[in-house]
Design an enzyme around this catalytic site. Structure first.
Site, short mmCIF file in Angstrom:
data_model
loop_
_atom_site.label_atom_id
_atom_site.label_comp_id
_atom_site.label_asym_id
_atom_site.label_seq_id
_atom_site.Cartn_x
_atom_site.Cartn_y
_atom_site.Cartn_z
CG HIS A 34 35.38 124.58 36.95
ND1 HIS A 34 35.68 125.69 37.94
CD2 HIS A 34 36.12 123.15 37.14
CE1 HIS A 34 36.58 124.82 39.16
NE2 HIS A 34 36.25 123.27 38.45
N GLY A 36 36.62 128.53 38.59
CA GLY A 36 36.71 128.39 39.74
C GLY A 36 38.26 127.81 39.73
CG HIS A 37 40.63 125.27 37.30
ND1 HIS A 37 39.07 125.11 36.11
CD2 HIS A 37 40.45 124.92 37.20
CE1 HIS A 37 39.37 123.44 36.54
NE2 HIS A 37 40.81 123.48 37.88
CE LYS A 149 37.02 121.28 43.70
NZ LYS A 149 36.53 119.51 43.73
P1 AMP Z 1 41.30 120.66 38.72
O1 AMP Z 1 41.65 120.46 37.65
O2 AMP Z 1 40.45 119.75 39.43
O3 AMP Z 1 43.25 119.30 39.85
O4 AMP Z 1 42.41 121.79 39.95
C1 AMP Z 1 43.05 122.80 39.66
C2 AMP Z 1 43.17 123.94 40.76
O5 AMP Z 1 41.31 124.44 41.31
C3 AMP Z 1 42.87 122.78 41.80
O6 AMP Z 1 43.90 123.95 43.11
C4 AMP Z 1 41.69 123.30 42.85
O7 AMP Z 1 41.76 123.20 44.04
C5 AMP Z 1 41.41 123.94 42.44
N1 AMP Z 1 40.09 124.73 41.90
C6 AMP Z 1 38.59 123.31 41.87
N2 AMP Z 1 37.57 123.35 41.98
C7 AMP Z 1 37.39 124.76 42.04
C8 AMP Z 1 36.54 125.76 43.07
N3 AMP Z 1 35.49 125.81 43.19
N4 AMP Z 1 36.92 126.78 43.66
C9 AMP Z 1 38.26 126.96 44.03
N5 AMP Z 1 39.16 126.78 43.31
C10 AMP Z 1 38.73 125.89 42.74
#
Ligand code: AMP
Length: 294
Positions: A34, A36-37, A149
């Site tokens: 999304h 955020g990533h 986050k």
């Molecule tokens: P994940 O795929 O959930 O393991 O997240 C991968 C990376 O993206 C991690 O460093 C998370 O902290 C970051 N991340 C996930 N969601 C967000 C968000 N809403 N805003 C910023 N970074 C994010």
């Protein structure tokens, strides 16, 4: 953009880039990407000559009964999104590539990995530390990007990087939110419409505590009380924790006299949502310090 599935190939790409004197950024993710990533990838693309993004749903960080099998996946959409952002390599290893038969060595997470989310998810940060160390080793980046986050994850990994003398600098990135304030998360896809409508209250609860601290309040119990009272007003929420801790060791504070993480986790239907605010009472503020501190 190239897709690479073996550690050996990922190492070869990184070695070739380094030989050409190109800087390398790594963005570790579990996919179902999304914005955020996307914000992490954009930052890496802006700050490095080459960017590798890993998409790996890491079995080692899921406990028994957690959502490993149900975790949402969409590799085709992820690849198209990463290409549009200018990533150079999508590193998508199979679980058997990262954890082949006989795999037996894990990174013990530091003490701060047992607090907050660590107490309801024992072993979670051990799995996170292990996979991130392996990903850093595969991609040999100059910089690796992480979202705030998951603030505890960043602080645990920052400690690991210091303790194990890792070369990469770990870059913290601000949380990207939906318009109504809900932090973007792959797990938001678990929410029913009624749960989705309730979800932004987590952010509102933390913003209430932040308002109290910005207004000069320094009582940690009061700050947490504001979060808990707000969360209690929504019957769909089941509180996991709401705590105010020092960012250096994640130990609970009674007086907010240093950089503080106010973090909360709730269960909402099938999802477990987390969010936080970071507050620094010193005049220099948190962002400036963190930028230099990774
Ligand atoms: P994940 O795929 O959930 O393991 O997240 C991968 C990376 O993206 C991690 O460093 C998370 O902290 C970051 N991340 C996930 N969601 C967000 C968000 N809403 N805003 C910023 N970074 C994010």
């Amino acid at each position: 953009m190239e897709t690479v599935t073996s550690v050996r190939e990922m190492k070869a790409r990184s070695r070739a880039w380094r030989k050409q004197g190109l800087s390398v950024g790594l963005v570790p993710t579990m996919g179902f990407l999304h914005r955020g990533h996307g914000s992490l990838v954009e930052r890496s693309v802006a700050e490095n000559a080459r960017t590798a993004v890993s998409v790996f749903v890491n079995p080692a960080q899921f406990g028994p009964g957690e959502d490993l099998d149900a975790y949402p996946r969409d590799p085709g959409r992820d690849a198209a999104y990463l290409k549009s952002l200018g990533a150079n390599v999508l590193f998508m290893p199979a679980p058997s590539e990262m954890y082949p038969p006989g795999f037996a060595t894990f990174v013990e997470a530091p003490e701060l990995g047992r607090r907050l989310c660590g107490s309801s998810r024992p072993g979670h940060f051990r799995g996170v530390c292990t996979v991130v160390l392996k990903l850093l080793n595969a991609a040999s980046p100059d910089r690796a990007y992480f979202g705030l986050k998951d603030a505890q994850q960043f602080f645990v990994l920052r400690r690991m990087a210091r303790d194990l003398d890792l070369d990469a600098s770990l870059v913290p990135c601000e949380t990207v939110r939906e318009e109504d304030g809900l932090a973007m998360s792959s797990r938001n896809s678990y929410l029913t419409p009624a749960e989705r409508a309730a979800a932004p209250l987590l952010r509102k609860a933390l913003a209430g505590a932040e308002g109290y601290l910005k207004g000069g309040g320094r009582d940690a119990a009061r700050a947490c009380g504001i979060v808990k009272e707000t969360l209690a007003s929504e019957p769909l929420f089941e509180l996991d924790y709401a705590e105010a801790v020092s960012t250096s060791d994640l130990v609970p504070l009674s007086v907010i006299d240093r950089e503080t993480l106010v973090a909360a986790a709730v269960r909402l239907g099938r999802a477990r949502l987390i969010d936080n605010v970071i507050f620094d009472p010193s005049p220099s503020g948190p962002a400036r310090k963190r930028r230099g501190g990774a």
